[in-house]
Design a protein around this motif. Structure first.
Motif, PDB file in Angstrom:
ATOM      1  N   UNK A 220       0.815  -1.223   0.000  1.00  0.00           N
ATOM      2  CA  UNK A 220       0.000   0.000   0.000  1.00  0.00           C
ATOM      3  C   UNK A 220       0.848   1.272   0.000  1.00  0.00           C
ATOM      4  N   UNK A 221       2.090   1.169   0.449  1.00  0.00           N
ATOM      5  CA  UNK A 221       2.978   2.337   0.506  1.00  0.00           C
ATOM      6  C   UNK A 221       3.765   2.558  -0.780  1.00  0.00           C
ATOM      7  N   UNK A 222       3.722   1.611  -1.694  1.00  0.00           N
ATOM      8  CA  UNK A 222       4.528   1.661  -2.916  1.00  0.00           C
ATOM      9  C   UNK A 222       3.695   2.210  -4.066  1.00  0.00           C
ATOM     10  N   UNK A 223       4.312   3.093  -4.835  1.00  0.00           N
ATOM     11  CA  UNK A 223       3.667   3.660  -6.021  1.00  0.00           C
ATOM     12  C   UNK A 223       4.508   3.349  -7.253  1.00  0.00           C
ATOM     13  N   UNK A 224       3.850   3.252  -8.397  1.00  0.00           N
ATOM     14  CA  UNK A 224       4.583   3.095  -9.652  1.00  0.00           C
ATOM     15  C   UNK A 224       5.492   4.309  -9.809  1.00  0.00           C
ATOM     16  N   UNK A 225       6.742   4.070 -10.146  1.00  0.00           N
ATOM     17  CA  UNK A 225       7.736   5.136 -10.276  1.00  0.00           C
ATOM     18  C   UNK A 225       8.646   5.254  -9.068  1.00  0.00           C
ATOM     19  N   UNK A 226       8.255   4.646  -7.945  1.00  0.00           N
ATOM     20  CA  UNK A 226       9.118   4.672  -6.759  1.00  0.00           C
ATOM     21  C   UNK A 226      10.428   3.956  -7.056  1.00  0.00           C
ATOM     22  N   UNK A 227      11.504   4.471  -6.489  1.00  0.00           N
ATOM     23  CA  UNK A 227      12.812   3.838  -6.640  1.00  0.00           C
ATOM     24  C   UNK A 227      13.205   3.190  -5.329  1.00  0.00           C
ATOM     25  N   UNK A 228      13.834   2.023  -5.428  1.00  0.00           N
ATOM     26  CA  UNK A 228      14.323   1.366  -4.226  1.00  0.00           C
ATOM     27  C   UNK A 228      15.726   1.911  -3.934  1.00  0.00           C
ATOM     28  N   UNK A 229      16.209   1.736  -2.704  1.00  0.00           N
ATOM     29  CA  UNK A 229      17.533   2.282  -2.367  1.00  0.00           C
ATOM     30  C   UNK A 229      18.644   1.735  -3.266  1.00  0.00           C
ATOM     31  N   UNK A 230      19.514   2.628  -3.719  1.00  0.00           N
ATOM     32  CA  UNK A 230      20.651   2.261  -4.570  1.00  0.00           C
ATOM     33  C   UNK A 230      21.602   1.327  -3.835  1.00  0.00           C
ATOM     34  N   UNK A 231      22.296   0.512  -4.612  1.00  0.00           N
ATOM     35  CA  UNK A 231      23.403  -0.288  -4.094  1.00  0.00           C
ATOM     36  C   UNK A 231      24.647   0.166  -4.845  1.00  0.00           C
ATOM     37  N   UNK A 232      25.529   0.887  -4.143  1.00  0.00           N
ATOM     38  CA  UNK A 232      26.776   1.357  -4.750  1.00  0.00           C
ATOM     39  C   UNK A 232      27.907   0.520  -4.174  1.00  0.00           C
TER      40      UNK A 232
END
Length: 138
Positions: free
Chosen positions: A6-18
């Motif tokens: 319910x908290x996720x929207x299309x276009x949301x990005x997940x945290x980067x892995x550098x």
């Protein structure tokens, strides 16, 4: 705290892995861990005979990095699918950065799921691997 559908929207990005720069030790360790001992990844002479300037990273190393990206976001048990396509060579010194973006929310088999577009690129923004994952969310 777990990621909620319910908290996720299309276009949301997940945290980067550098990650750290790819070096010869990284490649040697990956050879041992994966069992992929192709000399193109660890033997400079072999790489040069193959018309490469130097050794380069295994494509599956970048695929493993995308797996780490996902499992840093949700537990492995929530991953329903992962597919990848190799688009470039990761050279020594490249700094891989993996990213993911929600492109779809849906219900399948009674389960709330999201589809992610995945990407692994170097510090210059050059794409090395693209993929897709499906993840179940509560």
């Amino acid at each position: 705290m777990s990621v909620q559908f319910s908290d996720i929207q299309i276009g949301d990005e997940i945290p980067l892995l550098k990650l750290q720069p790819v070096n010869r030790t990284t490649l040697a360790l990956y050879c041992g861990a994966s069992g992929d001992h192709n000399p193109i990844h660890v033997d400079l002479d072999f790489a040069r005979k193959s018309r490469m300037d130097d050794v380069f990273a295994h494509g599956m190393l970048s695929a493993a990095y995308l797996g780490r990206l996902l499992t840093a976001w949700v537990p492995q048990s929530q991953v329903r699918g992962l597919s990848v396509r190799f688009t470039g060579i990761t050279q020594l010194g490249h700094i891989p950065t993996c990213s993911g973006k929600v492109v779809e929310k849906f219900i399948d088999a009674g389960e709330q799921r999201v589809r992610l577009a995945l990407r692994c690129a170097n510090q210059y923004g050059e794409e090395k691997l693209v993929g897709e994952a499906v993840v179940a969310l509560a």
